[in-house]
Design an enzyme around this catalytic site. Structure first.
Site: not given
Ligand code: ADP
Ligand code: ZN
Length: 217
Positions: A13, A88, A127, A160, A171
């Protein structure tokens, strides 16, 4: 254009959001990046966020939506945006729809990247992210020219905190439980464009572009 990008962790993404946002001349807005910025400030809010992200759990819907919509109201997002990682959950999507309605606008499309679980685990555990510019590399699939340094800006590459195997598996489970229902929600609203996320970055970018071209003309 107002576009949402959905996909499991590791589907690419962030990488694809940068490519597509550049092409459309709109800002790529990542909820994960907004959270990491807050966390690195070490604020009380950052500490709260960290408790959720480092466990692989979602940050609560209302808090997430507040932080993202505040960013959406900055001037550079007035003409369009590409949202990466938000919404999400169905609840977040409802809150976003409300916020957009207040601004008298709507989404143009929702792109859903699709990737099998075994490939996700491989991608995420290898990663590394540039601490300075946020670019992602992979130790095996796309190694940097100089080990430990970003090709783009020479910033330090770090793993990360939530890219450990245990947290990645959590996740994925959270994605299946809370985000997969959102795909149907957007499909019912005739916004969903599913895209296969396998293969090299440019291949996936091309698929995304073709999917968008088919609906936007
Ligand atoms: P990835 O999609 O690879 O899990 P992100 O950088 O998008 O990584 O998100 C990292 C973390 O941030 C997620 O695992 C979650 O804990 C939190 N997060 C990100 N976007 C949201 C969202 N829209 N709602 C709730 N938590 C979120
Ligand atoms: Zn960099």
């Amino acid at each position: 254009m107002r576009i949402v990008l959905i996909g499991p962790p590791g589907a690419g993404k962030g990488t694809q959001a940068r490519v597509l946002a550049g092409r459309l001349s709109v800002p790529a807005i990542s909820s994960g990046d907004l959270f990491r910025a807050e966390t690195s400030r070490g604020s009380a809010l950052g500490e709260l966020i960290k408790r959720h992200t480092e466990a692989g759990e979602l940050v609560p819907d209302e808090l997430t939506t507040t932080i993202v919509t505040r960013r959406l109201h900055e001037p550079d997002a007035g003409g369009g945006f590409l949202l990466d990682g938000f919404p999400r959950t169905v609840r977040q999507a409802e809150l976003l729809a409300q916020a957009l309605e207040e601004d008298k606008t709507v989404l143009d499309a929702v792109i859903a990247l699709d990737l099998p679980d075994d490939e996700i685990v491989q991608r995420l555990t290898g990663r590394r992210m540039c601490q300075a510019c946020g670019m992602a590399v992979h130790t095996v699939f796309s190694p940097p020219r100089v080990p430990g340094r970003c090709d783009g800006c020479a910033g330090a590459l770090v793993r990360r905190a939530d890219d450990t195997e245990e947290t990645v598996l959590r996740r994925l489970a959270v994605y299946a439980e809370q985000t997969v229902p959102l795909l149907r929600w957007y499909a019912d609203r005739e916004l969903l464009l599913p895209v296969d996320a396998k293969g090299a970055v440019p291949e996936v970018s091309d698929r995304m572009r073709a999917a968008l071209a088919a609906v936007t003309r």
